[in-house]
Design an enzyme around this catalytic site. Sequence first.
Site, PDB file in Angstrom:
ATOM      1  N   ARG A  90       0.800  -1.224   0.000  1.00  0.00           N
ATOM      2  CA  ARG A  90       0.000   0.000   0.000  1.00  0.00           C
ATOM      3  C   ARG A  90       0.832   1.272   0.000  1.00  0.00           C
ATOM      4  O   ARG A  90       0.551   2.209  -0.757  1.00  0.00           O
ATOM      5  CB  ARG A  90      -0.934   0.035   1.217  1.00  0.00           C
ATOM      6  CG  ARG A  90      -2.187  -0.749   1.040  1.00  0.00           C
ATOM      7  CD  ARG A  90      -2.668  -1.277   2.364  1.00  0.00           C
ATOM      8  NE  ARG A  90      -1.779  -2.338   2.783  1.00  0.00           N
ATOM      9  CZ  ARG A  90      -1.959  -3.628   2.467  1.00  0.00           C
ATOM     10  NH1 ARG A  90      -3.011  -3.995   1.816  1.00  0.00           N
ATOM     11  NH2 ARG A  90      -1.077  -4.547   2.841  1.00  0.00           N
ATOM     12  N   THR A  91       1.849   1.334   0.844  1.00  0.00           N
ATOM     13  CA  THR A  91       2.615   2.588   0.929  1.00  0.00           C
ATOM     14  C   THR A  91       3.320   2.840  -0.400  1.00  0.00           C
ATOM     15  O   THR A  91       3.284   3.950  -0.941  1.00  0.00           O
ATOM     16  CB  THR A  91       3.639   2.513   2.087  1.00  0.00           C
ATOM     17  OG1 THR A  91       2.929   2.163   3.267  1.00  0.00           O
ATOM     18  CG2 THR A  91       4.328   3.841   2.294  1.00  0.00           C
ATOM     19  N   LYS A 119      27.284  -5.019  -5.222  1.00  0.00           N
ATOM     20  CA  LYS A 119      28.728  -4.923  -5.500  1.00  0.00           C
ATOM     21  C   LYS A 119      29.453  -4.347  -4.293  1.00  0.00           C
ATOM     22  O   LYS A 119      30.624  -3.993  -4.382  1.00  0.00           O
ATOM     23  CB  LYS A 119      28.961  -4.002  -6.701  1.00  0.00           C
ATOM     24  CG  LYS A 119      28.347  -4.470  -7.988  1.00  0.00           C
ATOM     25  CD  LYS A 119      28.798  -3.502  -9.095  1.00  0.00           C
ATOM     26  CE  LYS A 119      27.981  -3.636 -10.344  1.00  0.00           C
ATOM     27  NZ  LYS A 119      28.164  -2.478 -11.233  1.00  0.00           N
ATOM     28  N   ARG A 140      11.793   3.641   2.346  1.00  0.00           N
ATOM     29  CA  ARG A 140      11.440   2.747   3.463  1.00  0.00           C
ATOM     30  C   ARG A 140      12.643   1.891   3.788  1.00  0.00           C
ATOM     31  O   ARG A 140      13.244   1.299   2.884  1.00  0.00           O
ATOM     32  CB  ARG A 140      10.251   1.867   3.074  1.00  0.00           C
ATOM     33  CG  ARG A 140      10.043   0.729   4.046  1.00  0.00           C
ATOM     34  CD  ARG A 140       8.778  -0.019   3.796  1.00  0.00           C
ATOM     35  NE  ARG A 140       7.617   0.747   4.208  1.00  0.00           N
ATOM     36  CZ  ARG A 140       6.391   0.233   4.360  1.00  0.00           C
ATOM     37  NH1 ARG A 140       6.172  -1.051   4.119  1.00  0.00           N
ATOM     38  NH2 ARG A 140       5.393   1.000   4.739  1.00  0.00           N
ATOM     39  N   HIS A 173       6.266   5.785  11.152  1.00  0.00           N
ATOM     40  CA  HIS A 173       5.647   5.699   9.825  1.00  0.00           C
ATOM     41  C   HIS A 173       4.754   6.940   9.708  1.00  0.00           C
ATOM     42  O   HIS A 173       3.531   6.854   9.760  1.00  0.00           O
ATOM     43  CB  HIS A 173       4.829   4.413   9.728  1.00  0.00           C
ATOM     44  CG  HIS A 173       4.475   4.012   8.316  1.00  0.00           C
ATOM     45  ND1 HIS A 173       4.570   4.876   7.248  1.00  0.00           N
ATOM     46  CD2 HIS A 173       4.013   2.842   7.818  1.00  0.00           C
ATOM     47  CE1 HIS A 173       4.176   4.249   6.153  1.00  0.00           C
ATOM     48  NE2 HIS A 173       3.847   3.019   6.468  1.00  0.00           N
TER      49      HIS A 173
HETATM   50  N1  ASP Z   1       1.921  -1.470   6.600  1.00  0.00           N
HETATM   51  C1  ASP Z   1       2.237  -1.030   7.934  1.00  0.00           C
HETATM   52  C2  ASP Z   1       3.731  -0.771   8.083  1.00  0.00           C
HETATM   53  O1  ASP Z   1       4.438  -0.761   7.106  1.00  0.00           O
HETATM   54  C3  ASP Z   1       1.711  -1.952   8.971  1.00  0.00           C
HETATM   55  C4  ASP Z   1       2.288  -3.329   9.003  1.00  0.00           C
HETATM   56  O2  ASP Z   1       3.148  -3.694   8.205  1.00  0.00           O
HETATM   57  O3  ASP Z   1       1.827  -4.079   9.865  1.00  0.00           O
HETATM   58  O4  ASP Z   1       4.184  -0.541   9.179  1.00  0.00           O
END
Ligand code: ASP
Length: 363
Positions: A90-91, A119, A140, A173
């Site tokens: 989703r993110t 590398k 991320r 987050h």
């Molecule tokens: N999608 C959310 C996160 O990236 C929640 C999870 O993974 O549980 O933190």
Amino acid sequence: MLKRKRLDEISWELFSALSPDERAPYLVQSSGRPYHALIAQQFERDSLDLLCDLATRIRRIAKSRDGMKFLSDLLCHKRAMLYFSQPSSRTFLSFYAACQILGMRVAEVRDTSISSEMKGETPTDSVRTFGSYFDMIIMRTPWQGFVEEMAWMLSNTERPLPIINAGSGKDQHPTQALLDIYTLQRSFEKNGGLENKHVVFCGDLKRGRTVRSLSRLLTYYPNIRQTFAAPEALQIGQDILDQLDAAGVNYDVTTDFKATIPDADAIYMTRVQSEWDNPDGEKPKYNWADYSFTAADLLVLKRTGVILHPLPRRQELDPACDNDPRAVYWRQMRNGMWIRCALIANIFGREQEITHYYMMNLK
Ligand code: ASP
């Protein structure tokens, strides 16, 4: 409004020793807009209201072809790099879609095994490389503090550019917290707003970064009560409770989730973050059924109550709840795209243009 301090006038050693609240002024522009978006502590009530209003305008503008044309022209001269070295659905997709809506071109690295990191290149050098080609990095990582270090590093190069934290380890987050606030605000629009509500968090609150960020943002709304329902081994961190004490927020910590349901206005379910279990150590012991929400629980949830979940879910949220109007997690997911559009537009200073278009065409 936070008064800007400059990231290029402080060493990494001094910056990293600051508390999250002390770091916040280093992440904004002189106009008060976010520059980097890294931690929940950098947002305030004014900035949350601005982002939620902007998200709504963008959402409404995007309903027509002319509106989409307008939006897709706003940042057509910008490029974004999505660097996700931790799994995401989703993110990643909502940021991708948000960039597309605003006309940005997007590139991605999701699998470092096909990048020069194989590398032996360090992630720091990878980020500096992205900084040469793009105008924004959305990132991320599994490492707490790394996004901030990269923001500091890029701010100290000849080509500074904004970084958005799309999830950092077990810590933060912030953009999930923004979309959660937007969802709660929309859910309670016709029910007195977010003020005076009781929000119950359930599940792995120790390692769930979304709760840690959202708990902070909720402190900006008057008289919100927060309850943390989790097995002892997965209970919320003391640093978050200290933050609530400092803000004078009323909260409870409990192991009895089911007892909290009848009084809750919002239930925020989370999955067990088992990817952080120590493979050689003992797994946390709990009965997952005690920390799950089922169709039977719908019977005791208030008529005006709502159920949220950052997703993905496991057994803690019964799909039998999905079609109940109080289950807002699918809408919550889509809200992520709109609030991320708003955040990116705000970072690049496009909010007035959007508001002007909205007033001229949709008001
Ligand atoms: N999608 C959310 C996160 O990236 C929640 C999870 O993974 O549980 O933190």
